[in-house]
Design a protein around this motif. Sequence first.
Motif, PDB file in Angstrom:
ATOM      1  N   LEU A  10      32.266  -2.261  17.940  1.00  0.00           N
ATOM      2  CA  LEU A  10      33.766  -3.028  18.192  1.00  0.00           C
ATOM      3  C   LEU A  10      34.136  -2.915  16.499  1.00  0.00           C
ATOM      4  CD1 LEU A  10      35.630  -3.910  20.074  1.00  0.00           C
ATOM      5  CD2 LEU A  10      34.420  -6.317  19.789  1.00  0.00           C
ATOM      6  N   ASN A  11      35.481  -2.598  16.083  1.00  0.00           N
ATOM      7  CA  ASN A  11      36.062  -3.018  14.823  1.00  0.00           C
ATOM      8  C   ASN A  11      35.399  -4.925  14.978  1.00  0.00           C
ATOM      9  OD1 ASN A  11      37.027  -0.882  14.786  1.00  0.00           O
ATOM     10  ND2 ASN A  11      39.278  -1.594  15.257  1.00  0.00           N
ATOM     11  N   ALA A  12      34.733  -5.089  13.288  1.00  0.00           N
ATOM     12  CA  ALA A  12      34.129  -5.946  12.371  1.00  0.00           C
ATOM     13  C   ALA A  12      35.018  -6.749  11.860  1.00  0.00           C
ATOM     14  CB  ALA A  12      32.932  -5.921  13.018  1.00  0.00           C
ATOM     15  N   LYS A  13      34.887  -8.140  11.181  1.00  0.00           N
ATOM     16  CA  LYS A  13      35.552  -8.948  10.363  1.00  0.00           C
ATOM     17  C   LYS A  13      35.306  -8.236   9.051  1.00  0.00           C
ATOM     18  CE  LYS A  13      34.824 -13.587  12.625  1.00  0.00           C
ATOM     19  NZ  LYS A  13      34.741 -14.660  12.631  1.00  0.00           N
ATOM     20  N   SER A  14      33.974  -7.619   8.951  1.00  0.00           N
ATOM     21  CA  SER A  14      33.626  -7.328   7.597  1.00  0.00           C
ATOM     22  C   SER A  14      33.115  -6.437   7.963  1.00  0.00           C
ATOM     23  CB  SER A  14      33.245  -7.838   6.542  1.00  0.00           C
ATOM     24  OG  SER A  14      31.775  -7.975   7.481  1.00  0.00           O
ATOM     25  N   ILE A  15      32.602  -4.957   6.872  1.00  0.00           N
ATOM     26  CA  ILE A  15      32.122  -4.045   6.679  1.00  0.00           C
ATOM     27  C   ILE A  15      29.953  -5.268   7.326  1.00  0.00           C
ATOM     28  CG2 ILE A  15      32.577  -2.569   5.942  1.00  0.00           C
ATOM     29  CD1 ILE A  15      30.349  -2.491   3.532  1.00  0.00           C
ATOM     30  N   TYR A  16      30.058  -6.487   6.928  1.00  0.00           N
ATOM     31  CA  TYR A  16      28.720  -6.762   6.509  1.00  0.00           C
ATOM     32  C   TYR A  16      27.762  -7.648   8.033  1.00  0.00           C
ATOM     33  CZ  TYR A  16      29.604  -6.212   1.820  1.00  0.00           C
ATOM     34  OH  TYR A  16      29.407  -5.174   0.366  1.00  0.00           O
ATOM     35  N   GLU A  17      29.169  -7.335   8.970  1.00  0.00           N
ATOM     36  CA  GLU A  17      29.095  -8.258   9.979  1.00  0.00           C
ATOM     37  C   GLU A  17      28.323  -7.031  11.312  1.00  0.00           C
ATOM     38  OE1 GLU A  17      31.518 -11.299  12.350  1.00  0.00           O
ATOM     39  OE2 GLU A  17      32.391  -9.320  11.986  1.00  0.00           O
ATOM     40  N   VAL A  18      28.894  -4.982  10.484  1.00  0.00           N
ATOM     41  CA  VAL A  18      28.641  -4.606  11.846  1.00  0.00           C
ATOM     42  C   VAL A  18      26.680  -4.929  11.821  1.00  0.00           C
ATOM     43  CG1 VAL A  18      27.728  -1.907  11.754  1.00  0.00           C
ATOM     44  CG2 VAL A  18      30.211  -3.318  11.014  1.00  0.00           C
ATOM     45  N   PRO A  19      26.026  -4.836  11.481  1.00  0.00           N
ATOM     46  CA  PRO A  19      24.634  -5.153  11.495  1.00  0.00           C
ATOM     47  C   PRO A  19      24.899  -5.733  12.127  1.00  0.00           C
ATOM     48  CG  PRO A  19      24.601  -4.198   8.924  1.00  0.00           C
ATOM     49  CD  PRO A  19      25.934  -4.716   9.588  1.00  0.00           C
ATOM     50  N   LEU A  20      24.818  -6.809  12.185  1.00  0.00           N
ATOM     51  CA  LEU A  20      24.393  -7.862  13.353  1.00  0.00           C
ATOM     52  C   LEU A  20      24.652  -7.658  15.120  1.00  0.00           C
ATOM     53  CD1 LEU A  20      25.519 -11.110  10.983  1.00  0.00           C
ATOM     54  CD2 LEU A  20      22.866 -10.071  11.103  1.00  0.00           C
ATOM     55  N   ASN A  21      26.055  -7.452  14.418  1.00  0.00           N
ATOM     56  CA  ASN A  21      26.440  -6.889  16.550  1.00  0.00           C
ATOM     57  C   ASN A  21      26.183  -5.476  16.657  1.00  0.00           C
ATOM     58  OD1 ASN A  21      28.792  -8.929  15.508  1.00  0.00           O
ATOM     59  ND2 ASN A  21      30.022  -6.984  15.115  1.00  0.00           N
ATOM     60  N   MET A  22      25.766  -4.892  15.835  1.00  0.00           N
ATOM     61  CA  MET A  22      25.223  -3.975  15.844  1.00  0.00           C
ATOM     62  C   MET A  22      23.717  -4.015  17.417  1.00  0.00           C
ATOM     63  SD  MET A  22      26.794  -0.568  16.172  1.00  0.00           S
ATOM     64  CE  MET A  22      27.838  -2.339  17.068  1.00  0.00           C
ATOM     65  N   GLU A  23      22.975  -4.997  16.654  1.00  0.00           N
ATOM     66  CA  GLU A  23      22.286  -5.600  16.994  1.00  0.00           C
ATOM     67  C   GLU A  23      21.684  -6.085  18.461  1.00  0.00           C
ATOM     68  OE1 GLU A  23      18.062  -6.406  17.459  1.00  0.00           O
ATOM     69  OE2 GLU A  23      18.493  -4.916  16.579  1.00  0.00           O
ATOM     70  N   LYS A  24      23.196  -7.146  17.757  1.00  0.00           N
ATOM     71  CA  LYS A  24      23.469  -7.602  19.857  1.00  0.00           C
ATOM     72  C   LYS A  24      23.270  -6.815  20.847  1.00  0.00           C
ATOM     73  CE  LYS A  24      25.722 -12.024  17.339  1.00  0.00           C
ATOM     74  NZ  LYS A  24      26.933 -12.835  17.572  1.00  0.00           N
ATOM     75  N   GLU A  25      24.018  -6.001  20.301  1.00  0.00           N
ATOM     76  CA  GLU A  25      24.210  -4.702  21.447  1.00  0.00           C
ATOM     77  C   GLU A  25      22.946  -4.243  21.803  1.00  0.00           C
ATOM     78  OE1 GLU A  25      27.927  -3.459  23.131  1.00  0.00           O
ATOM     79  OE2 GLU A  25      28.262  -5.401  22.462  1.00  0.00           O
ATOM     80  N   GLY A  26      21.626  -4.533  20.543  1.00  0.00           N
ATOM     81  CA  GLY A  26      20.906  -3.487  21.596  1.00  0.00           C
ATOM     82  C   GLY A  26      20.003  -2.437  20.823  1.00  0.00           C
ATOM     83  N   LEU A  27      21.183  -2.409  19.462  1.00  0.00           N
ATOM     84  CA  LEU A  27      20.968  -0.675  19.120  1.00  0.00           C
ATOM     85  C   LEU A  27      19.414  -0.170  18.324  1.00  0.00           C
ATOM     86  CD1 LEU A  27      21.694   1.961  17.987  1.00  0.00           C
ATOM     87  CD2 LEU A  27      22.174   1.388  16.168  1.00  0.00           C
ATOM     88  N   GLY A  28      19.236  -1.381  18.303  1.00  0.00           N
ATOM     89  CA  GLY A  28      17.553  -1.521  17.760  1.00  0.00           C
ATOM     90  C   GLY A  28      17.012  -0.798  18.611  1.00  0.00           C
ATOM     91  N   ASN A  29      17.025  -2.201  19.691  1.00  0.00           N
ATOM     92  CA  ASN A  29      15.589  -1.975  21.430  1.00  0.00           C
ATOM     93  C   ASN A  29      15.993  -0.489  21.830  1.00  0.00           C
ATOM     94  OD1 ASN A  29      14.594  -5.004  20.826  1.00  0.00           O
ATOM     95  ND2 ASN A  29      16.331  -5.520  22.675  1.00  0.00           N
ATOM     96  N   ALA A  30      17.039  -0.071  21.644  1.00  0.00           N
ATOM     97  CA  ALA A  30      17.100   1.472  22.618  1.00  0.00           C
ATOM     98  C   ALA A  30      16.188   2.290  21.455  1.00  0.00           C
ATOM     99  CB  ALA A  30      18.358   1.565  22.200  1.00  0.00           C
ATOM    100  N   VAL A  31      16.812   2.081  19.934  1.00  0.00           N
ATOM    101  CA  VAL A  31      16.099   3.001  19.141  1.00  0.00           C
ATOM    102  C   VAL A  31      14.128   3.367  19.381  1.00  0.00           C
ATOM    103  CG1 VAL A  31      15.978   3.838  16.523  1.00  0.00           C
ATOM    104  CG2 VAL A  31      17.902   3.890  17.423  1.00  0.00           C
ATOM    105  N   CYS A  32      13.956   1.942  18.852  1.00  0.00           N
ATOM    106  CA  CYS A  32      12.624   1.505  19.121  1.00  0.00           C
ATOM    107  C   CYS A  32      11.812   1.818  20.612  1.00  0.00           C
ATOM    108  CB  CYS A  32      12.657   0.153  19.090  1.00  0.00           C
ATOM    109  SG  CYS A  32      12.479  -0.156  17.007  1.00  0.00           S
ATOM    110  N   LYS A  33      12.996   1.607  21.535  1.00  0.00           N
ATOM    111  CA  LYS A  33      12.304   2.197  22.976  1.00  0.00           C
ATOM    112  C   LYS A  33      12.455   4.108  22.872  1.00  0.00           C
ATOM    113  CE  LYS A  33      13.442   2.529  28.031  1.00  0.00           C
ATOM    114  NZ  LYS A  33      14.237   1.785  28.410  1.00  0.00           N
ATOM    115  N   ILE A  34      13.642   4.302  22.372  1.00  0.00           N
ATOM    116  CA  ILE A  34      12.967   6.439  22.015  1.00  0.00           C
ATOM    117  C   ILE A  34      11.825   7.012  21.284  1.00  0.00           C
ATOM    118  CG2 ILE A  34      14.464   8.365  21.568  1.00  0.00           C
ATOM    119  CD1 ILE A  34      17.239   6.264  22.971  1.00  0.00           C
ATOM    120  N   LEU A  35      11.898   5.980  20.044  1.00  0.00           N
ATOM    121  CA  LEU A  35      10.739   6.649  19.063  1.00  0.00           C
ATOM    122  C   LEU A  35       9.191   5.534  19.906  1.00  0.00           C
ATOM    123  CD1 LEU A  35      13.007   5.827  16.159  1.00  0.00           C
ATOM    124  CD2 LEU A  35      12.495   8.471  17.823  1.00  0.00           C
TER     125      LEU A  35
END
Length: 533
Positions: free
Chosen positions: A240-265
Amino acid sequence: MTKYIFITGGVVSGLGKGIAAASLGLILKSRGLKVVNQKFDPYLNIDPGTMNPIQHGEVFVTDDGAETDLDLGHYERFTDATLSQSSNTTAGRVYLSVLNNEREGKYHGGTVQVIPNVTEEIKRRMLLSTQETGADVIITEIGGTAGDIESLPFIECIRELKYELGEENCCYIHLTLVPFMKKANEIKTKPTQHSVKELQQLGIQPNILMLRTEIEIPEATKEKLALFCNVDTDCVIQNLNAKSIYEVPLNMEKEGLGNAVCKILGITGRETHLEKWAEMVHVFENPKHHVKIALVGKYVELHDAYLSVVESLIHAGIANESEVEIDWVDSEKITDDASAKEKLAGADGIIVPGGFGSRGIEGMILTAKYARTNKVPYMGICLGMQILVIEYARNVLGWTDANSTEINPDTTHPVIDLMPDQNGKILGGTLRLGKFECAVTPGTLTEKAYGSTTIWERHRHRYEFNNKYRDELKKAGLIIAGVNPERDLVEVCEVPDHPWMVAGQFHPEFKSRPDKAGPLFRDFITASLKNKI
């Protein structure tokens, strides 16, 4: 074994693959993994070094002197990495290498083809970072958009690598646009479906879908895309559009990106620690002060031409708990002292960044004069330092035609000039590129900023301070605050009897970080805040 993540883009360009790759790098690094990002671009230029900033954006420079895509700046700023020549490869560089190999007889007279000769060279370069760094995870961003003709060899390479490295060691992430049709009040998934189909036809089945969107995507829509695109529902990640680019990693982690990548790998037992990053974002989004900075340049119509400078000003604002408002000033619009005052009177500080060529130079010189005579904090970067020297020579020493030989080859006072060993080289072969040492003069504002008398900063420039005029400029008061000890080249100048007027021949913006602002930028914003008061 090293794990490999390949990020592709679909539907339209400009979705932010670089930010997504940088954010994922930060997420995985926060889990204790050694991560290296790299970018593979399909255009035929050898590198961005001679490309117009208005078309391409800024050229980011690494420690070892690589002229690279601006996305490498995002990678370094988010992961606090030091990238290298191997971190950015273009199709032009690949084809040049293949053709040189052919001329040298390395293919033993065989027919040179895209497959296998070009693809083998691409794959060799894709794996080079592993050999150089020993990273746990290599994140590779593929430039362009799925379906582009020029991207096909790169897509073929990442398809082949899955089978060569093992399925369990590769993860494909596809970033697409999910448009929202306001009239119909409906999110459209068809563009993403078509983009994934395009990749599937080329042998790539994405493991993760990352969806750029303006509004929240309902779970039902995620399930629909998961079904039609053959991915698990928990691998459909909303971006989702974020207030700033620095918020993107926090948003992506909340969405489960890190868990999804680690699960696949198959990466287990790793918890994310983004607390310090979150604290930095909180300071950024809740400033206590406000400062207005005039950025005076010749490429202001495309803000990405000064991307690292802008980000460094933001970092300096964070260090000073201040919002930094940038007033973009076209130097060509400053034609005399009156227009300089009109354009710059509302600025708390003034920055003149780098650039090449003669366009807009006189406006920059008038800008430096305004800053010096009105005691407004001034920061010069590369060309901005040369401008400071030219202005000082003209208006303090009275050398009215003082100039750079880049601008006026016939000037009688070439205070900025090529060095003898640079003459006769082709464009792009005369630059001083990469990290160089600077011996800082004790007691200067520069030493105060860095807290050291020895610093290392990155360079990208052709013309230098002319040492023939050093003694006369020093006698007139100009402070030589830093010198490269290897070649006795002036690196930093300061103006006396001024609150803060500092300019460096180097580019300190390339090493600034959100949680560790570049020292000159930090002190420049501090001085600008004092000027505001």
